[in-house]
Design a protein around this motif. Structure first.
Motif: not given
Length: 443
Positions: A119-128
C-alpha cells in the motif's frame, strides 16, 4: 520481524563499545498454510520522501504446504478507502491501483521475492486519512487465507533531545539530564518505547515501569508508555529527571536514548533488549512540555561525556649492551599513573638508534593464523597504538634487534590526532616530562 539489539556503542578515537549487546534472530518460518501482514502500516504522504529514521518496510509473508505449482496472492483496497490508499505492484503482478493479482510460490516473502504488492498513499490524500487493504493467499488446494492491514496516511516521527557532548563533569558526580521527546510527524504517536543506555556510567534510580536486563544491569533500561499520545508538533518530558552517576576513572563515557512508536516498532535494523526485572524506584511518567531548543535526533542517539580529569602516561627508557651484530630482545613499557583511564587515545613512537636492525616485532593476528606487524612503520620509526590502559596498568611491546654502533634512540608518547569532534581533549597529561625516554646502545 527483526528486533534490534541495542548495544551502547560509542564511536570515536577514545571510546570502546559496551559489551552488552543482545542479538535476536528472525522469527521462524510461519506455520503452513498461513499469511501475515502488519496490523497497522503508516504511509508517507504522496510525494514526500522524509519520514522516520530506519522505518521497517511493509512486510508480507505467506506459506503453503511444500509442492510444485503456482499460488495466488490478491490485494484489494476495500470500498471507501480509495481516496486514501492505492496499491503499488512489481514483478509478476497484474491489476489496478485497487486490485492486484500476483503469482507466487509456496513460501512467499515480499522482502526477497520479486512479485510484490504494497500500500502507498493515494494522490490527493491528506495526513490522517486511512483505509483497509485485504490480502488473500490461495493455496495449491484452493484454500483462501486472508490478512488485513489498516493503512494510515502520514507517520509519527519521534525525535529525542540529544546534546552532542558534555564536558567538565566531575568524576563520580551525579548528573541530571532531561529526556524530551517530540513528534515532528503528521499523525499522533500512539504509545512510546524507550531504551536508556549508559556506557561506563550508572543509573541513580531504577524506575518501576522500566526493565533492567540482567547481563547489562545498571547500564540499560527499557521502558514502555502504551497509553501515551503525542500529537503532531507536540513534545513530552519524562519525570522525574533522569539521573546518572559519572565514572570515577573513565575520562570518556556516554549515555544514550532510543525511542520508537510502539505500533511501528524500533525500525528495520533496530531491536531492544529483552527480559530483566522492573526497578524498585519511582514511576517514570511523561508530561506535556514546550519543546526546548537543542539538537534532536530521529529515533535517538548518544551524548558524549568528558570527565574533568587526566591520565598521566609514562614511558620507560631502555639500556642495551653489546657489540655490533649482537642480537638483543627488550620490552618497551608504557604505564598509566592515573588517576583516569584516557581510553585508546595514545601512541608510542619508537625511533631506534642508527644502525639497529629489526629482527622481530609485535604481531597482530588479523585472521585465523594470519599475522601482520602490530606497530606501523615507515622503515625507520615504529608507531604502536597503546589501546585503553586503566590507571596503574602497563602495556609492553617486545622487540628483538641486532645492535649497531653505540648510540641513542628516542621513545615518546603522542596523543592521537585530534578528531573533528569538539569533545575530544586527549589525555590531558599533567606531566609531559615523563612522556619521553631514551633507548641507549652501549658496548
Amino acid at each position: 520481524m527483526l528486533r534490534r539489539s541495542v548495544c551502547a556503542v560509542v564511536t570515536g578515537v577514545v571510546l570502546a563499545a559496551l559489551a552488552s549487546c543482545s542479538v535476536e534472530t528472525p522469527n521462524p518460518a510461519p506455520a503452513t498454510p498461513s499469511i501475515t501482514a502488519p496490523h497497522t502500516f503508516y504511509l508517507r504522504p504522496d510525494g514526500d520522501k522524509s519520514g522516520p529514521h530506519d522505518k521497517e518496510p511493509f512486510h508480507l509473508l505467506a506459506a503453503d504446504d511444500p509442492g510444485e505449482g503456482v499460488r495466488t496472492l490478491t490485494a484489494d483496497v476495500l470500498p471507501g478507502a480509495e481516496g486514501a490508499v492505492r496499491l503499488r505492484r512489481s514483478g509478476d503482478c497484474k491489476g489496478s491501483s485497487t486490485h492486484v493479482v500476483c503469482e507466487v510460490g509456496a513460501e512467499y516473502d515480499n522482502w526477497s521475492d520479486s512479485p510484490r504488492v504494497s500500500p502507498v498513499a493515494a494522490k490527493g490524500s491528506k495526513a490522517g486519512d486511512k483505509g483497509t487493504v485485504r490480502f488473500t493467499y490461495t493455496t495449491k488446494k484452493g484454500q483462501k487465507l486472508t490478512a488485513r492491514t489498516r493503512a494510515v496516511v502520514g507517520e509519527p516521527v519521534v525525535e529525542v533531545l540529544t546534546p552532542t557532548y558534555l564536558k567538565g563533569v566531575r568524576p563520580g558526580a551525579e548528573m541530571s539530564e532531561p529526556v524530551v521527546v517530540r513528534n515532528t510527524g503528521e499523525v499522533p504517536v500512539k504509545g512510546l518505547g524507550l531504551e536508556l543506555s549508559a556506557n561506563n556510567m550508572e543509573f541513580v534510580d531504577e524506575y518501576a515501569n522500566c526493565r533492567y536486563p540482567g547481563f547489562s544491569h545498571g547500564h540499560v533500561a527499557v521502558c514502555t508508555f502504551p497509553d501515551l499520545r503525542i500529537g503532531p508538533g507536540e513534545a513530552v518530558v519524562l519525570r522525574p529527571t533522569l539521573k546518572l552517576r559519572a565514572s570515577k576513572t573513565d575520562m570518556y563515557t556516554s549515555f544514550g536514548h532510543d525511542v520508537w512508536p510502539l505500533d511501528m516498532g524500533p525500525g528495520q535494523y533496530g531491536s531492544y533488549q529483552k527480559g530483566g526485572d522492573h526497578g524498585d524506584g519511582p514511576t517514570l511518567v511523561a508530561e506535556p512540555v514546550k519543546a526546548t531548543k537543542g539538537t534532536y535526533i530521529k529515533g535517538g542517539g548518544s551524548t558524549y561525556v568528558v570527565l574533568d580529569s587526566h591520565a598521566d602516561y609514562e614511558v620507560f627508557g631502555v639500556d642495551l649492551h653489546g657489540s655490533p651484530g649482537t642480537k638483543r630482545s627488550f620490552d618497551l613499557t608504557v604505564r598509566n599513573n592515573g588517576p583516569a583511564d584516557g581510553g585508546s587515545s595514545t601512541r608510542l613512537i619508537f625511533e631506534p638508534p642508527l644502525g639497529m636492525t629489526m629482527v622481530k616485532q609485535p604481531m597482530d593476528e588479523y585472521d585465523d593464523g594470519v599475522y601482520e606487524p602490530y606497530c606501523k612503520s615507515n622503515g625507520y620509526t615504529y608507531t604502536c597504538d597503546i589501546g585503553a590502559l586503566k590507571p596503574g596498568r602497563s602495556r609492553t611491546f617486545e622487540f628483538t634487534v641486532r645492535l649497531g654502533e653505540p648510540g641513542r634512540g628516542r621513545l615518546s608518547l603522542q596523543d592521537k590526532e585530534p578528531t573533528s569532534s569538539a569533545w575530544y581533549v586527549g589525555r590531558q597529561d599533567p606531566d609531559p616530562a615523563n612522556d619521553e625516554a631514551v633507548i641507549t646502545v652501549r658496548r
